[in-house]
Scaffold this motif. Structure first.
Motif, PDB file in Angstrom:
ATOM      1  N   ASN A  69     -20.610 -17.778 -11.285  1.00 48.75           N
ATOM      2  CA  ASN A  69     -20.297 -16.667 -10.322  1.00 48.75           C
ATOM      3  C   ASN A  69     -21.026 -17.227  -8.859  1.00 48.75           C
ATOM      4  O   ASN A  69     -21.910 -16.323  -8.496  1.00 48.75           O
ATOM      5  N   VAL A  70     -20.676 -18.230  -8.492  1.00 43.48           N
ATOM      6  CA  VAL A  70     -21.360 -18.401  -7.134  1.00 43.48           C
ATOM      7  C   VAL A  70     -20.268 -18.764  -6.049  1.00 43.48           C
ATOM      8  O   VAL A  70     -19.467 -19.490  -6.511  1.00 43.48           O
ATOM      9  N   PRO A  71     -20.629 -18.673  -4.810  1.00 43.59           N
ATOM     10  CA  PRO A  71     -19.360 -19.070  -3.859  1.00 43.59           C
ATOM     11  C   PRO A  71     -19.564 -20.717  -3.784  1.00 43.59           C
ATOM     12  O   PRO A  71     -20.536 -21.331  -3.985  1.00 43.59           O
ATOM     13  N   LEU A  72     -18.550 -21.198  -3.030  1.00 42.73           N
ATOM     14  CA  LEU A  72     -18.318 -22.898  -2.904  1.00 42.73           C
ATOM     15  C   LEU A  72     -18.323 -23.143  -1.747  1.00 42.73           C
ATOM     16  O   LEU A  72     -17.920 -22.537  -0.490  1.00 42.73           O
ATOM     17  N   CYS A  73     -18.885 -24.184  -1.240  1.00 39.63           N
ATOM     18  CA  CYS A  73     -18.874 -24.934  -0.013  1.00 39.63           C
ATOM     19  C   CYS A  73     -17.816 -26.099  -0.087  1.00 39.63           C
ATOM     20  O   CYS A  73     -17.790 -26.893  -0.806  1.00 39.63           O
TER      21      CYS A  73
END
Length: 264
Positions: A69-73
């Motif tokens: 549950n983390v945003p992506l680059c």
């Protein structure tokens, strides 16, 4: 301090075959290891796949966010690949990257606005990449002002001063440090992010140079780094540097890293 895990890149050994074969377990493992090591964002890059990049980047985006549950680059200069990935990304993504190059800017800015994404802005334009701090600053200022006028909040802009090897130009370290310092002074809401390892290219004991440069950059105001979070020495330097310059409230990041035995 934003730590972006850089390991899911098809230019790295083992990653491209895993992406081509859609090896879910392999990619899942890479995601889990990086988040467990302290990454707050995961970089995904499928650039070596050329024609298959849009489908591959979208697949990587779905797989990575299903596991953590983390945003992506989203790491690509290809607007088709970015569009495919942004369609399936959950939450605010970070587009890596836009620049002052007119064609690239015009292709990427509509995507950033449509999906309300943050953007990494490279300090280069149609004239190329400046070698000194003043040239980088001029490009950065123009990009910040243009992005903001086009509807991108200052807090969603991540300036990348483009680290170059000191082995070929001994002034490159100082140029990056100067750029970071002035940008943070003039635009405190704008972030500065970069990959550090290029600084030591071609020199011995590269990790020593990388860690030392990291600490210097944090002192100047760097608040994001794209790195391998499985490099424990680099991660220890990040935690210590952030604590020492007041980027870690009550030193809780450092203390938690100690409790989780990341500082051993």
């Amino acid at each position: 301090m934003l730590i972006v895990g850089e390991r899911i890149n098809t230019s790295r050994k083992g990653i491209e075959p895993a992406v081509r074969s859609r090896d879910l377990e392999f990619i899942n493992n890479e995601v889990v290891l990086q988040v467990a090591a302290g990454a707050g964002m995961i970089d995904v890059n499928a650039g070596t796949l050329l024609e298959g990049e849009p489908e591959a980047l979208a697949w990587l985006t779905q797989v990575a966010q299903a596991e953590a549950n983390v945003p992506l680059c989203l790491d690509s200069p290809n607007p088709l690949a970015l569009s495919a990935a942004l369609k399936v990304h959950k939450g605010k993504a970070l587009i890596n990257s836009i620049s002052g190059e007119e064609e690239r800017y015009r292709a990427i800015i509509p995507l950033a606005k449509e999906y309300q994404a943050a953007v990494v802005a490279l300090t280069m334009d149609n004239n190329g990449m400046p070698t000194d701090a003043m040239g980088r600053l001029n490009v950065a200022r123009k990009l910040i002002q243009r992005l903001n006028a086009d509807g991108i909040d200052l807090s969603d802009i991540y300036i990348d001063p483009l680290v170059q090897p000191i082995g070929s130009d001994s002034n490159q370290g100082a140029a990056v440090l100067g750029t970071i310092s002035v940008i943070k002074a003039e635009y405190p809401d704008v972030h500065v992010i970069c990959g550090l390892s290029n600084i030591s290219y071609g020199l011995p004991i590269r990790r020593l140079l990388n860690r030392t440069f990291l600490a210097m950059c944090v002192t100047m105001g760097l608040d994001g780094v794209i790195c391998d979070p499985l490099d424990r020495d680099m991660m220890k330097a990040i935690y210590a540097s952030a604590a020492l310059v007041g980027k870690d409230e009550f030193c809780m990041g450092y203390i938690n890293a100690f409790r989780e035995q990341r500082l051993d």
